[in-house]
Write an enzyme that holds these catalytic residues in place. Structure first.
Site, PDB file in Angstrom:
ATOM      1  N   HIS A   1     -12.704  -2.485 -44.629  1.00  0.00           N
ATOM      2  CA  HIS A   1     -12.893  -1.719 -45.862  1.00  0.00           C
ATOM      3  C   HIS A   1     -12.197  -0.366 -45.726  1.00  0.00           C
ATOM      4  O   HIS A   1     -12.121   0.203 -44.633  1.00  0.00           O
ATOM      5  CB  HIS A   1     -14.391  -1.509 -46.107  1.00  0.00           C
ATOM      6  CG  HIS A   1     -14.713  -0.808 -47.391  1.00  0.00           C
ATOM      7  ND1 HIS A   1     -14.327  -1.291 -48.618  1.00  0.00           N
ATOM      8  CD2 HIS A   1     -15.385   0.353 -47.637  1.00  0.00           C
ATOM      9  CE1 HIS A   1     -14.753  -0.461 -49.567  1.00  0.00           C
ATOM     10  NE2 HIS A   1     -15.393   0.538 -48.987  1.00  0.00           N
TER      11      HIS A   1
ATOM     12  N   CYS B   1      -9.943  -2.351 -52.086  1.00  0.00           N
ATOM     13  CA  CYS B   1     -10.250  -0.977 -51.697  1.00  0.00           C
ATOM     14  C   CYS B   1      -9.021  -0.260 -51.143  1.00  0.00           C
ATOM     15  O   CYS B   1      -8.916   0.964 -51.241  1.00  0.00           O
ATOM     16  CB  CYS B   1     -11.379  -0.953 -50.682  1.00  0.00           C
ATOM     17  SG  CYS B   1     -11.137  -2.045 -49.265  1.00  0.00           S
TER      18      CYS B   1
ATOM     19  N   TYR C   1      -5.302 -22.575 -32.931  1.00  0.00           N
ATOM     20  CA  TYR C   1      -4.523 -21.513 -32.300  1.00  0.00           C
ATOM     21  C   TYR C   1      -3.091 -21.516 -32.801  1.00  0.00           C
ATOM     22  O   TYR C   1      -2.457 -20.471 -32.925  1.00  0.00           O
ATOM     23  CB  TYR C   1      -4.563 -21.678 -30.776  1.00  0.00           C
ATOM     24  CG  TYR C   1      -5.907 -21.318 -30.184  1.00  0.00           C
ATOM     25  CD1 TYR C   1      -6.277 -19.992 -30.005  1.00  0.00           C
ATOM     26  CD2 TYR C   1      -6.819 -22.308 -29.823  1.00  0.00           C
ATOM     27  CE1 TYR C   1      -7.511 -19.656 -29.482  1.00  0.00           C
ATOM     28  CE2 TYR C   1      -8.059 -21.980 -29.289  1.00  0.00           C
ATOM     29  CZ  TYR C   1      -8.400 -20.656 -29.120  1.00  0.00           C
ATOM     30  OH  TYR C   1      -9.625 -20.317 -28.621  1.00  0.00           O
TER      31      TYR C   1
ATOM     32  N   ARG D   1     -11.920 -15.206 -27.463  1.00  0.00           N
ATOM     33  CA  ARG D   1     -11.136 -13.982 -27.323  1.00  0.00           C
ATOM     34  C   ARG D   1     -12.027 -12.769 -27.080  1.00  0.00           C
ATOM     35  O   ARG D   1     -13.178 -12.727 -27.496  1.00  0.00           O
ATOM     36  CB  ARG D   1     -10.316 -13.737 -28.586  1.00  0.00           C
ATOM     37  CG  ARG D   1      -9.350 -14.856 -28.915  1.00  0.00           C
ATOM     38  CD  ARG D   1      -8.444 -14.454 -30.050  1.00  0.00           C
ATOM     39  NE  ARG D   1      -7.646 -15.584 -30.515  1.00  0.00           N
ATOM     40  CZ  ARG D   1      -6.545 -15.462 -31.247  1.00  0.00           C
ATOM     41  NH1 ARG D   1      -6.133 -14.266 -31.591  1.00  0.00           N
ATOM     42  NH2 ARG D   1      -5.876 -16.512 -31.638  1.00  0.00           N
TER      43      ARG D   1
ATOM     44  N   CYS E   1     -18.166 -21.427 -19.386  1.00  0.00           N
ATOM     45  CA  CYS E   1     -16.709 -21.378 -19.317  1.00  0.00           C
ATOM     46  C   CYS E   1     -16.260 -21.923 -17.967  1.00  0.00           C
ATOM     47  O   CYS E   1     -16.794 -21.535 -16.921  1.00  0.00           O
ATOM     48  CB  CYS E   1     -16.205 -19.946 -19.519  1.00  0.00           C
ATOM     49  SG  CYS E   1     -14.411 -19.765 -19.304  1.00  0.00           S
TER      50      CYS E   1
ATOM     51  N   TYR F   1     -12.908  -9.106 -28.088  1.00  0.00           N
ATOM     52  CA  TYR F   1     -12.775  -8.321 -29.301  1.00  0.00           C
ATOM     53  C   TYR F   1     -12.276  -6.918 -28.969  1.00  0.00           C
ATOM     54  O   TYR F   1     -12.250  -6.487 -27.818  1.00  0.00           O
ATOM     55  CB  TYR F   1     -14.110  -8.237 -30.050  1.00  0.00           C
ATOM     56  CG  TYR F   1     -14.685  -9.594 -30.386  1.00  0.00           C
ATOM     57  CD1 TYR F   1     -13.866 -10.649 -30.783  1.00  0.00           C
ATOM     58  CD2 TYR F   1     -16.050  -9.835 -30.286  1.00  0.00           C
ATOM     59  CE1 TYR F   1     -14.382 -11.891 -31.090  1.00  0.00           C
ATOM     60  CE2 TYR F   1     -16.590 -11.079 -30.588  1.00  0.00           C
ATOM     61  CZ  TYR F   1     -15.748 -12.110 -30.983  1.00  0.00           C
ATOM     62  OH  TYR F   1     -16.260 -13.333 -31.270  1.00  0.00           O
TER      63      TYR F   1
ATOM     64  N   TRP G   1     -15.720 -22.317 -26.521  1.00  0.00           N
ATOM     65  CA  TRP G   1     -14.943 -23.195 -27.388  1.00  0.00           C
ATOM     66  C   TRP G   1     -14.495 -24.419 -26.592  1.00  0.00           C
ATOM     67  O   TRP G   1     -14.001 -24.289 -25.474  1.00  0.00           O
ATOM     68  CB  TRP G   1     -13.728 -22.459 -27.941  1.00  0.00           C
ATOM     69  CG  TRP G   1     -14.091 -21.302 -28.819  1.00  0.00           C
ATOM     70  CD1 TRP G   1     -14.548 -20.084 -28.426  1.00  0.00           C
ATOM     71  CD2 TRP G   1     -14.049 -21.269 -30.245  1.00  0.00           C
ATOM     72  NE1 TRP G   1     -14.797 -19.283 -29.509  1.00  0.00           N
ATOM     73  CE2 TRP G   1     -14.493 -19.987 -30.648  1.00  0.00           C
ATOM     74  CE3 TRP G   1     -13.676 -22.194 -31.223  1.00  0.00           C
ATOM     75  CZ2 TRP G   1     -14.574 -19.618 -31.978  1.00  0.00           C
ATOM     76  CZ3 TRP G   1     -13.757 -21.821 -32.560  1.00  0.00           C
ATOM     77  CH2 TRP G   1     -14.206 -20.545 -32.930  1.00  0.00           C
TER      78      TRP G   1
END
Length: 832
Positions: A792, A333, A259, A219, A197, A221, A207
């Site tokens: 889920h 679900c 993006y 990003r 980076c 998380y 990226w």
């Protein structure tokens, strides 16, 4: 056989050959969950093409007079156990390599093999005619009946079209930026390996921007892993939309993210775009996990998923009435969990299941399109126990293997298609927010309960909001209707702050090759969530009618009534500082019993003075010839591109005085939960928004729906005029403008507008139940995953003092119900 031929000849005019566009229901009964695999098979009407199980075909024949039905039965073929089977009764499962269901490499969906038997049955004597029998009959009979049989068997059934046996989460759309992407001639050349980076030296999750060749990290998380958001920040600063994930480039393609479109996309010119920066796509090899592989890993990771599904323990399968599993139709679900909970509530049971025969008798000619019929069908399927049977093991001929927990269950295909029809989200196969679906279903119940009991009243309650002007100390009281209590999550109140800080420090110092660090979850007291809800909110820009200007005010929210059943939503889903959606990974000690009596509103206090009822001045003074506000179109467009409704964006710009995107975004985030968030912008001094509908053209059906909810016709008309005659928006509008409705001139029942205030009765309002504010927990719905758009849902329901987990087709006794990780909690009022 000659006699049967004569009977067929007599009904020949009623036998149709399916044409393109005809809806053929050959996989599921319109009134039950019977199928060709069920005992007795399925009877398909050869005129309407509706399917009926053996228990309902006589009803259809008697009601319609139709006599010819195609009888389809399927028998499961015995499958030999795989040579590699461990002997447990379960065939070996391949590890998924594709984010998909029911296709090669995806998550496994069992595909059973069947032997099929088809014949024509003539009612009422149930005379049977096979294909062989037709060969001895007159040509006109043989031709028409054979064509109808062949057409029915070859046609795609409605259920098959709706059933998501194949769901591919990797299907991506071509980016609108790909064809004309501008690439800078800046001399940048990217080496085939050794990337870092350019901001933080991170060596993974990198990226490359396809416009300028910048290599930046991805990003961060929700759990703290991932990158440091530098690629996203670069897009926000430059607007360069497309980036490719380094390490995923192979001759077959790569991960490309837009993006601007906020999604993984296809770039048909990717080889050309990579070559611009010196990358030969044909020589590259994969060294990083793709986004699909990362998502699959998340879906299999140990932690939240394992805890919520109680995967670490051997759960005892349950079956019987009220213990019926539901098949996952591919990301359904959320629907399964909500409907399992709703049909444990007496109001829904008595409205739809107890009255099922009456509902079926009054159903229209096509019951598959009738809301009450399909809800009653679903409720009976869940409660009767008829479908609560262990799923047969294809490899077990003797039936001696241990039960696996899976049931035959029911597949709510017709129900899902009906409630999702016309909705931009629930009509798709994407994962959805269970809370949004619950509100959507309640809205449909409201619209379809014009007479008789309305089960959604079990959740309906009034909220009292008290605003006090800090300068004049005068107050204003308003009431609104709500169905869900939304609890904020005060992260600053975590009781394990030191542990969280230590986990963050270890994460930052840990070597990425060492694997992910153990998850440390923030522990938030439930009392802190309730305190955050009940404490006064500071309104720093409040226009006070007492001082005729803007000042500071406090807003306090209380219950004006307590519902029979209280739904609490933990607001786990939020936005980061960069407006990226994220989920708060928290543990909350939600109690089994709840006493909210102290949160009951008291209304105007003795000696308390109310704020004058004076409308605030308009933001600007428009010329009388100008009908629409003067708004900053660029700010409105930016908000719309983020996915917010147009009218909400217009209001955000208007109420922030055209002061820019930041102020407008803050307004949007602060008003997303308002009932009229998407309602049209109405200027002060105007009676309605542009495009409103005159009284004479209002839909009588919409008027009747709103009147059935307890409002007057005048009030219903005003709501529809204010929302362009759109029923759903009118319902939201009327519940958020109760104060305005109370001051309306009432003209019903012979009362004139000129009658005195003292002789006028207050207009009717929404029907709400009220009682003590003491509750006990009886169900909760949990979500696993990083956002509402993936992951889920499962639900836990307390049945006869035993917690039961409903995980789609698996229904088992719960050993360790994870009450601290829930998303929606359902409480019922305790008996005095």
């Amino acid at each position: 056989m000659a006699e049967v031929g004569e009977v067929l000849m007599s009904v020949l005019s009623t036998i149709r050959v399916p044409r393109p566009g005809d809806r053929v229901h050959k996989d599921e009964c319109a009134l039950s969950f019977a199928s060709p695999e069920s005992e007795g098979g399925l009877y398909v009407c050869m005129n309407s093409f509706l399917g009926f199980g053996s228990q309902y075909v006589d009803r259809h024949h008697a009601r319609t007079g139709q006599r010819a039905y195609l009888h389809i039965t399927r028998t499961r073929k015995i499958q030999k156990e795989d040579d590699n089977n461990s002997g447990s009764g379960d065939p070996p499962k391949k590890k998924p390599t594709r984010l998909a269901i029911g296709i090669e490499g995806g998550f496994d969906v069992e595909q059973d093999q069947y032997e099929e038997d088809v014949k024509v049955v003539i009612f009422p004597d149930r005379q049977e005619v096979t294909s062989e029998d037709l060969t001895t009959m007159p040509d006109v009979v043989r031709e028409r009946v054979s064509l109808s049989m062949a057409g029915l068997m070859s046609a795609d059934s409605v259920s098959h079209a709706l059933q998501v046996q194949q769901w591919d989460g990797e299907v991506r759309q071509e980016s609108r930026h790909a064809a004309d992407l501008k690439q800078l001639d800046n001399g940048v050349k990217i080496p085939p390996s050794g990337w870092r980076c350019e901001v933080c030296d991170l060596q993974e999750n990198l990226w490359m921007n396809l416009t300028d060749g910048k290599v930046l990290c991805g990003r961060r998380y929700f759990d703290g892993s991932g990158g440091n958001n530098h690629a996203l920040l670069h897009f926000q600063q430059t607007g360069h939309p497309l980036a490719v994930k380094l390490g995923t480039i192979t001759p077959d393609g790569a991960d490309v993210y837009s993006y601007d479109e906020d999604d993984m996309v296809l770039d048909p010119k990717l080889p050309e775009h990579l070559a611009h920066f010196g990358i030969d796509m044909m020589t590259m090899e994969k060294t990083e996990r793709t986004m699909t592989e990362l998502e699959i890993a998340v879906n299999q990771r140990v932690g939240e998923w394992e805890v919520i599904q109680e995967s670490g323990t051997t759960l005892r399968p349950l079956s019987g009435p009220g213990l019926t599993g539901m098949k996952n139709l591919g990301n359904s679900c959320y629907l399964n969990s909500v409907m399992q909970v709703l049909f444990t509530i007496h109001d829904f049971q008595s409205k739809y299941v107890s009255n099922m025969d009456k509902i079926f008798d009054e159903a229209p000619r096509d019951p598959t399109q009738d809301f009450k019929t399909q809800v009653a069908k679903l409720g009976y399927g869940l409660l009767s126990g008829e479908y609560s049977k262990p799923a047969p093991d294809p490899g077990d001929e003797s039936g001696t293997s241990e039960p696996r927990g899976d049931q035959v269950g029911i597949a709510p295909r017709m129900f899902k298609a009906l409630v999702g029809r016309g909705h931009p989200e629930f009509s798709t196969n994407r994962q959805q927010d269970a809370q949004e679906f619950l509100l959507h279903f309640i809205n449909m119940v409201e619209r379809n309960c014009r007479s008789g009991p309305n089960p959604s009243e079990a959740f309906r309650f009034l909220v009292e909001e008290r605003i006090v002007c800090q300068q004049s100390q005068k107050a204003k009281y308003t009431q609104r209707v709500d169905y869900i209590l939304q609890l904020p999550v005060p992260m600053d109140q975590a009781t394990n702050t030191e542990e969280l800080q230590e986990a963050e420090r270890r994460r930052e110092e840990a070597d990425s090759s060492a694997g992910p660090a153990p998850t440390v979850r923030a522990q938030i007291p439930f009392t802190a969530c309730m305190a955050a809800l009940s404490e006064p909110e500071i309104l720093s820009d409040f226009w006070s009618s007492a001082v005729q200007g803007k000042t500071t005010a406090t807003k306090t929210t209380r219950f004006a009534s307590f519902p029979d059943h209280l739904v609490i939503q933990i607001k786990k889903f939020t936005f980061g500082l960069d407006w990226v959606p994220k989920k708060l990974d928290v543990s909350i000690d939600v109690p089994d019993t709840l006493d909210l009596s102290a949160l009951r509103g008291t209304g105007q206090q003795p000696g308390e003075e109310l704020l004058p009822e004076v409308a605030p001045p308009p933001l600007m003074t428009p010329d009388v010839e100008v009908k629409a506000p003067v708004l900053d179109d660029s700010t409105v467009s930016q908000l719309c591109e983020m996915g917010f409704p147009l009218e909400a964006c217009r209001k955000a710009v208007y109420y922030t005085g055209n002061t820019g995107i930041d102020a407008a975004m803050n307004w949007v985030m602060g008003h997303m939960d308002d009932p009229d968030f998407s309602a049209p912008l109405v200027l002060p001094g105007c009676t309605s928004a542009p495009g409103t509908t005159p009284t004479e053209s209002l839909s009588e059906e919409h008027l009747a729906t709103i009147v059935s909810m307890g409002f007057s016709r005048d009030q219903a008309s005003k709501a529809l005029r204010a929302t362009s005659n759109v029923l759903e928006r009118a319902v939201d509008w009327i519940f958020s403008h109760l104060d305005d409705l109370e001051s309306m001139e009432v003209s019903e029942g012979g009362r004139s507008a000129g009658e005195s205030e003292g002789s006028r009765e207050p207009p009717p309002g929404p029907r709400v139940r009220d009682g003590p504010g003491k509750y006990e927990l009886f169900a909760f719905i949990s979500h696993m995953g990083t956002s509402t758009m993936c992951g889920h849902y499962v639900c836990h329901i307390k049945k006869d003092q035993q917690w039961v987990i409903f995980n789609d087709q698996k229904v088992c006794a719960s050993e360790k119900p994870p009450k601290d990780l829930g998303y929606l909690y359902f409480y019922r009022r305790m008996a005095d």
